[in-house]
Scaffold this motif. Sequence first.
Motif, PDB file in Angstrom:
ATOM      1  N   VAL A  40      12.818  16.179  -5.449  1.00 10.77           N
ATOM      2  CA  VAL A  40      14.150  15.583  -5.298  1.00 10.77           C
ATOM      3  C   VAL A  40      14.967  16.293  -4.233  1.00 10.77           C
ATOM      4  CG1 VAL A  40      16.285  15.006  -6.497  1.00 10.77           C
ATOM      5  CG2 VAL A  40      14.098  14.855  -7.708  1.00 10.77           C
ATOM      6  N   GLU A  41      14.785  17.614  -4.137  1.00 11.97           N
ATOM      7  CA  GLU A  41      15.589  18.393  -3.182  1.00 11.97           C
ATOM      8  C   GLU A  41      15.264  18.038  -1.733  1.00 11.97           C
ATOM      9  OE1 GLU A  41      11.747  20.400  -3.918  1.00 11.97           O
ATOM     10  OE2 GLU A  41      13.331  19.572  -5.202  1.00 11.97           O
ATOM     11  N   GLU A  42      14.129  17.333  -1.507  1.00 12.17           N
ATOM     12  CA  GLU A  42      13.740  16.974  -0.143  1.00 12.17           C
ATOM     13  C   GLU A  42      14.269  15.602   0.279  1.00 12.17           C
ATOM     14  OE1 GLU A  42       9.584  17.461   0.613  1.00 12.17           O
ATOM     15  OE2 GLU A  42       9.446  19.325  -0.543  1.00 12.17           O
ATOM     16  N   LEU A  43      14.951  14.903  -0.616  1.00  6.78           N
ATOM     17  CA  LEU A  43      15.524  13.613  -0.251  1.00  6.78           C
ATOM     18  C   LEU A  43      16.550  13.786   0.868  1.00  6.78           C
ATOM     19  CD1 LEU A  43      16.079  11.967  -3.748  1.00  6.78           C
ATOM     20  CD2 LEU A  43      14.580  11.108  -1.951  1.00  6.78           C
ATOM     21  N   GLU A  44      16.473  12.943   1.880  1.00 10.46           N
ATOM     22  CA  GLU A  44      17.427  13.008   2.976  1.00 10.46           C
ATOM     23  C   GLU A  44      18.767  12.422   2.539  1.00 10.46           C
ATOM     24  OE1 GLU A  44      15.942  11.127   6.440  1.00 10.46           O
ATOM     25  OE2 GLU A  44      14.245  12.493   6.679  1.00 10.46           O
ATOM     26  N   LEU A  70      11.940   2.263  -6.692  1.00  9.56           N
ATOM     27  CA  LEU A  70      12.007   2.637  -5.281  1.00  9.56           C
ATOM     28  C   LEU A  70      12.569   4.058  -5.142  1.00  9.56           C
ATOM     29  CD1 LEU A  70      13.340   0.237  -2.494  1.00  9.56           C
ATOM     30  CD2 LEU A  70      13.468   2.701  -2.325  1.00  9.56           C
ATOM     31  N   LEU A  71      13.647   4.344  -5.846  1.00 13.93           N
ATOM     32  CA  LEU A  71      14.261   5.668  -5.769  1.00 13.93           C
ATOM     33  C   LEU A  71      13.321   6.737  -6.325  1.00 13.93           C
ATOM     34  CD1 LEU A  71      16.656   7.520  -5.192  1.00 13.93           C
ATOM     35  CD2 LEU A  71      17.621   6.866  -7.411  1.00 13.93           C
ATOM     36  N   ALA A  72      12.668   6.441  -7.454  1.00 17.55           N
ATOM     37  CA  ALA A  72      11.740   7.395  -8.050  1.00 17.55           C
ATOM     38  C   ALA A  72      10.551   7.649  -7.123  1.00 17.55           C
ATOM     39  CB  ALA A  72      11.253   6.885  -9.407  1.00 17.55           C
ATOM     40  N   ALA A  75      11.716   9.909  -4.336  1.00 22.25           N
ATOM     41  CA  ALA A  75      11.943  11.271  -4.821  1.00 22.25           C
ATOM     42  C   ALA A  75      10.626  11.985  -5.102  1.00 22.25           C
ATOM     43  CB  ALA A  75      12.796  11.235  -6.088  1.00 22.25           C
ATOM     44  N   SER A  76       9.611  11.235  -5.538  1.00 24.27           N
ATOM     45  CA  SER A  76       8.309  11.831  -5.819  1.00 24.27           C
ATOM     46  C   SER A  76       7.576  12.198  -4.538  1.00 24.27           C
ATOM     47  CB  SER A  76       7.452  10.862  -6.645  1.00 24.27           C
ATOM     48  OG  SER A  76       8.080  10.545  -7.872  1.00 24.27           O
TER      49      SER A  76
END
Length: 234
Positions: A40-44, A70-72, A75-76
Motif C-alpha cells: 500500500v505504501e507504494e501507491l502513487e 481495482l483499488l485492491a 495496492a497489491s
Amino acid sequence: IREIEVRALERFLHQEARKQENIESITAQAASSLPQDARVEELEEDWVANFFKQCDTVSDQEMQSLWARLLAGEASKPGSFSRRTVNFVSTIDKKDAALFTRFCQFVWMIGTPTPLIFDVQDEVYAKAEVTFSDLKHLDAIGLISFESLSGYVKKGFRKNAVVFYYGRPFLIEFPNDDSNQLQVGHVLLTNTGSELVEICGASRNEGIEEYVAKKWCEQNLAMASLLVQAGERR
C-alpha cells in the motif's frame, strides 16, 4: 446570505457527503480483500487522487465492488492499472461491466490473457450470451479488437506449450518441433481489456474447455489437462 445561496450550500454539502460515503465504502471493501503482503505504501499519490476523483459518485453496490477490486489490485501490485484504465472504468455502466464479465469466460492465459472466440455463431457463445453485436460493442468502447473476417494467430511455439484456463494448466502438442503457430480466433484484448480481466469477476466454464480442445484438434493439435495427467500418475 440569500436563500438561494443557502440552498446551494446545502446541496454542496449533501453532494460531498455522498461522495465521501462512496469513497469510504469502496476503500473498506478493498481493504478487506488485501493480502498481507500488499504494498500500500507504494501507491502513487497522483494515481490515488485520480482514482477517488473517478469513483466518488459511484453508489451502485456491484460497481463499487468492481472499483474496490481495482483499488485492491493496484495496492497489491502497484502499476497493475494505468490511469487510462481507471478513467475508462468511470465511463462504463453496469450493463457493459456485466457483458465484459460474460465475455471473459473465454479468456485463456497463453503467455498473455487471450480470448478464444473462434465462431461466435457456435452454441457455446450463445449459452454464455455473447453475440456478434456484443463483440462489436466491446470493440467500439475499447476493450477488445474484433476482426470478424481473418482472425489472429500466435506464433513461435515449440513442440509443447503449456496454457492456462483460470488456473488449470493444459499441455498443447504441436505437429512440428519449432516455429509452430496457434489460431486464437477473431478477438484480442486491448491494453485496457487485459488489465481488467483479473478483476472482472469471471469464472471457469468447463464447457469452454471441451469446446477449445475440439477446435484445436481441428488444427491438428493435441490438448490434455496436466491436472488429469498428474492424477493418473498418483
